[in-house]
Design a protein around this motif. Structure first.
Motif, mmCIF file in Angstrom:
data_model
loop_
_atom_site.group_PDB
_atom_site.id
_atom_site.type_symbol
_atom_site.label_atom_id
_atom_site.label_comp_id
_atom_site.label_asym_id
_atom_site.label_seq_id
_atom_site.Cartn_x
_atom_site.Cartn_y
_atom_site.Cartn_z
ATOM 1 N N ALA A 189 0.825 -1.208 0.000
ATOM 2 C CA ALA A 189 0.000 0.000 0.000
ATOM 3 C C ALA A 189 0.858 1.258 0.000
ATOM 4 O O ALA A 189 0.546 2.241 -0.682
ATOM 5 C CB ALA A 189 -0.919 -0.005 1.219
ATOM 6 N N VAL A 190 1.962 1.239 0.760
ATOM 7 C CA VAL A 190 2.859 2.407 0.791
ATOM 8 C C VAL A 190 3.508 2.616 -0.566
ATOM 9 O O VAL A 190 3.630 3.754 -1.046
ATOM 10 C CB VAL A 190 3.914 2.209 1.889
ATOM 11 N N LYS A 245 2.298 1.815 -3.471
ATOM 12 C CA LYS A 245 1.304 2.341 -4.411
ATOM 13 C C LYS A 245 1.058 3.825 -4.160
ATOM 14 O O LYS A 245 0.899 4.605 -5.107
ATOM 15 C CB LYS A 245 0.009 1.553 -4.273
ATOM 16 N N GLU A 246 1.014 4.231 -2.889
ATOM 17 C CA GLU A 246 0.842 5.660 -2.598
ATOM 18 C C GLU A 246 2.010 6.475 -3.121
ATOM 19 O O GLU A 246 1.825 7.575 -3.698
ATOM 20 C CB GLU A 246 0.703 5.862 -1.092
ATOM 21 N N LEU A 247 3.217 5.970 -2.934
ATOM 22 C CA LEU A 247 4.391 6.679 -3.445
ATOM 23 C C LEU A 247 4.363 6.761 -4.961
ATOM 24 O O LEU A 247 4.714 7.799 -5.548
ATOM 25 C CB LEU A 247 5.664 5.971 -2.981
ATOM 26 N N VAL A 290 1.788 6.829 -6.901
ATOM 27 C CA VAL A 290 0.730 7.718 -7.379
ATOM 28 C C VAL A 290 1.127 9.181 -7.206
ATOM 29 O O VAL A 290 0.873 10.025 -8.071
ATOM 30 C CB VAL A 290 -0.583 7.419 -6.616
ATOM 31 N N VAL A 291 1.794 9.507 -6.111
ATOM 32 C CA VAL A 291 2.007 10.910 -5.759
ATOM 33 C C VAL A 291 3.342 11.454 -6.242
ATOM 34 O O VAL A 291 3.515 12.669 -6.333
ATOM 35 C CB VAL A 291 1.897 11.080 -4.232
ATOM 36 N N ARG A 307 7.432 7.650 6.118
ATOM 37 C CA ARG A 307 6.214 8.391 6.446
ATOM 38 C C ARG A 307 6.363 9.881 6.154
ATOM 39 O O ARG A 307 5.474 10.495 5.550
ATOM 40 C CB ARG A 307 5.878 8.165 7.927
ATOM 41 N N LEU A 309 6.490 10.479 2.351
ATOM 42 C CA LEU A 309 5.162 10.421 1.743
ATOM 43 C C LEU A 309 4.375 11.686 2.040
ATOM 44 O O LEU A 309 3.675 12.215 1.160
ATOM 45 C CB LEU A 309 4.428 9.180 2.255
ATOM 46 N N GLU A 310 4.493 12.196 3.255
ATOM 47 C CA GLU A 310 3.791 13.434 3.604
ATOM 48 C C GLU A 310 4.331 14.613 2.809
ATOM 49 O O GLU A 310 3.564 15.452 2.317
ATOM 50 C CB GLU A 310 3.946 13.691 5.108
ATOM 51 N N LYS A 323 3.024 14.441 -0.741
ATOM 52 C CA LYS A 323 1.616 14.830 -0.844
ATOM 53 C C LYS A 323 1.453 16.337 -0.736
ATOM 54 O O LYS A 323 0.656 16.940 -1.483
ATOM 55 C CB LYS A 323 0.817 14.125 0.243
#
Length: 529
Positions: free
Chosen positions: A416-417, A419-421, A423-424, A451, A454-455, A458
């Motif tokens: 999941a991490v 995929k978030e990375l 995408v952003v 963490r 990722l923040e 975003k």
């Protein structure tokens, strides 16, 4: 036992008597001819031939001996159990070689050859202006007679090339700069050097793996393309243009290229070069197997696009003003009073003219943050053969950074991490330098580092989406600010004069406003009267 020793002493006496008679009866010339005939008879029935490579050829060191020594040190088929270890000057690696009177079997194109390191004591040393070593060293090469053409035609040349490659890899690389301009030091060199210890490699470079593979293949084709360039009649050189936003790894790319090929780097500072002749002298003093770098070429000297609109002087848009063709800011006086007078023609001859052919196996690398500011003449093939765009950090590059700084592979992070990375990261448009700073700050805790990264991605992506169409306007303002800062740093006097002129202009405007105010009051008074 006593009788045995008495018999042996008698036989040795008889042998000495016979030897003295032979030396008396047969002259030295006859004995030399007999030995020569015996060796020829022995070689006639032998299937081998021998080649001796001595360490010293007359009074000079035999280069082939050193090459064979280096080549054999890299061979994996060492048969001897006793090796000699050496470490050369300016070398970061320890090499091994054959010990005295040891043998080694090498295979070249299916042909087996035998090398023997022969070391004997020098019998007598005549008077010489150069003292010779006490030991006489050399290599003896034994091959089959049928393989003699193969060995003599290509094997020795292969050894010389392989030795040069090993020497280049083991030797420390240097970073050169021309801080003195075109002046020479006590040894007649215009370059100053320091050991080059940059750890960047293509494995650690944050870049798309496919693009890195393409660049590495192009570099290797260039390094191994001597025969190709000779056949096609082209100078053995290649030009690369690295362009993109600041912090995308242009300098790290140059270091990775140098470490990959084992080349030295010449960092050319154009602001320290005053004339085209000094530029040619610097080029002539560069060595082969080197990378010549001109960083931020759009900021070094004023080489802007010549295709401009007609200005106030009525000059045609295809003509270049003298200040554009000279280095330095407008109004600096060009070559007068110690200014920089390098022309665009001089720079082009430096990279693609006749003077660029005074050396071989050299790479020219130019870097810039604004490719649109460069003159089209600099961008064509032959001067900058390969344009490499150093973009913002992509997802494959981000995974390389996570592995370098945190030791995290795909299996160490949650799906999941990742995929978030993925995408952003594209929307964030962060440079590898910015991402590296976040990882370095939190490298003690992998979870915290991921963490916060990722923040940060975003927040940056949201900011970019909020700005939207105003990003082009912001980039234009940033470019104008960079240009103003560059002019202020290059000519601080102009900045002071500009500020003084602005102050004087403000005072004049204030006086004009007061005069116009008094004029309106007087007109109103006369109307009342």
């Amino acid at each position: 036992m006593k009788e045995l020793w008495t018999t042996m002493a008698s036989m040795m006496g008889v042998w000495a008597f016979c030897q003295s008679i032979l030396h008396t009866v047969f002259p030295p010339e006859f004995r030399f001819a007999f030995v020569k005939l015996f060796n020829r008879f022995f070689n006639w029935f032998s299937s081998y031939c021998y080649f001796d490579i001595t360490e010293i050829d007359g009074v000079n060191t035999n280069e082939l001996y050193n090459a064979v020594q280096l080549y054999l040190s890299s061979s994996a088929s060492v048969a001897g159990s006793r090796l000699s270890l050496t470490r050369g000057l300016n070398s970061s690696a320890i090499t091994f070689g054959l010990s005295n009177n040891d043998r080694l079997v090498d295979v070249y194109n299916g042909v087996a050859v035998i090398w023997e390191h022969v070391v004997t004591q020098r019998q007598s040393q005549t008077f010489s202006w150069r003292p010779l070593p006490e030991e006489k060293r050399g290599f003896t090469l034994r091959i089959n007679k049928k393989d003699k053409p193969i060995v003599l035609e290509s094997y020795l040349d292969y050894i010389m090339d392989k030795a040069n490659e090993i020497r280049r890899k083991n030797q420390d690389r240097f970073l050169y700069t021309n801080s003195r301009g075109g002046s020479l030091d006590s040894r007649g060199h215009p370059w100053e050097s320091v050991p080059f210890k940059h750890p960047s490699t293509f494995d650690t470079l944050a870049m798309d793996p496919q693009k890195k593979t393409e660049i590495m293949a192009d570099l290797m084709d260039f390094a191994n393309g001597q025969s190709f360039y000779q056949q096609t009649g082209r100078a053995w050189k290649r030009g690369y243009l690295l362009y993109g936003p600041p912090g995308t790894g242009k300098s790290s790319m140059i270091a990775a290229m140098a470490n990959y090929l084992g080349y030295d780097i010449y960092d050319l500072e154009l602001t320290e070069v005053h004339t085209n002749s000094e530029l040619r002298k610097l080029l002539m003093k560069t060595s082969s197997k080197s990378i010549i770098v001109i960083e931020d070429i759009d900021c070094s000297i004023n080489l802007t696009n010549r295709k401009k609109n007609v200005n106030t002087t009525g000059r045609n848009h295809n003509e270049a003003s003298p200040t554009e063709m000279r280095g330095g800011p407008p109004g600096s006086g060009g070559g007068e009073e110690g200014g920089n007078s390098i022309t665009l023609s001089g720079l082009l001859n430096f990279t693609d003219g006749l003077w660029s052919c005074c050396g071989s196996e050299r790479i020219f690398v130019f870097t810039t943050n604004h490719i649109e500011k460069l003159d089209p003449a600099l961008l064509r093939s032959g001067r900058m053969d390969m344009h490499i765009f150093m973009s913002y950090c992509s997802f494959p590059a981000l995974k390389i950074l996570l592995k370098n700084y945190l030791g995290c592979d795909d299996g160490n992070l949650e799906e999941a991490v990742l995929k978030e990375l993925e995408v952003v990261v594209d929307d964030a448009e962060m440079t590898p330098a910015d991402i590296s700073e976040v990882l370095i700050k939190n490298r003690r805790s992998k979870e915290k580092a991921v963490r916060e990264l990722l923040e940060a991605l975003k927040v940056k992506a949201e900011k970019n989406r909020a700005n939207g169409g105003s990003r082009e306007k912001n980039s234009t303002e940033v470019e104008e600010e960079e240009e103003q800062e560059k002019r202020a740093l290059e000519s601080p006097k102009e900045g002071c004069e500009l500020q003084e002129s602005c102050k004087k202009g403000g005072k004049r405007k204030k006086g004009k406003r007061e005069k116009s105010k008094y004029r309106r009051i007087s007109v109103w008074w006369f109307q009342i009267m």
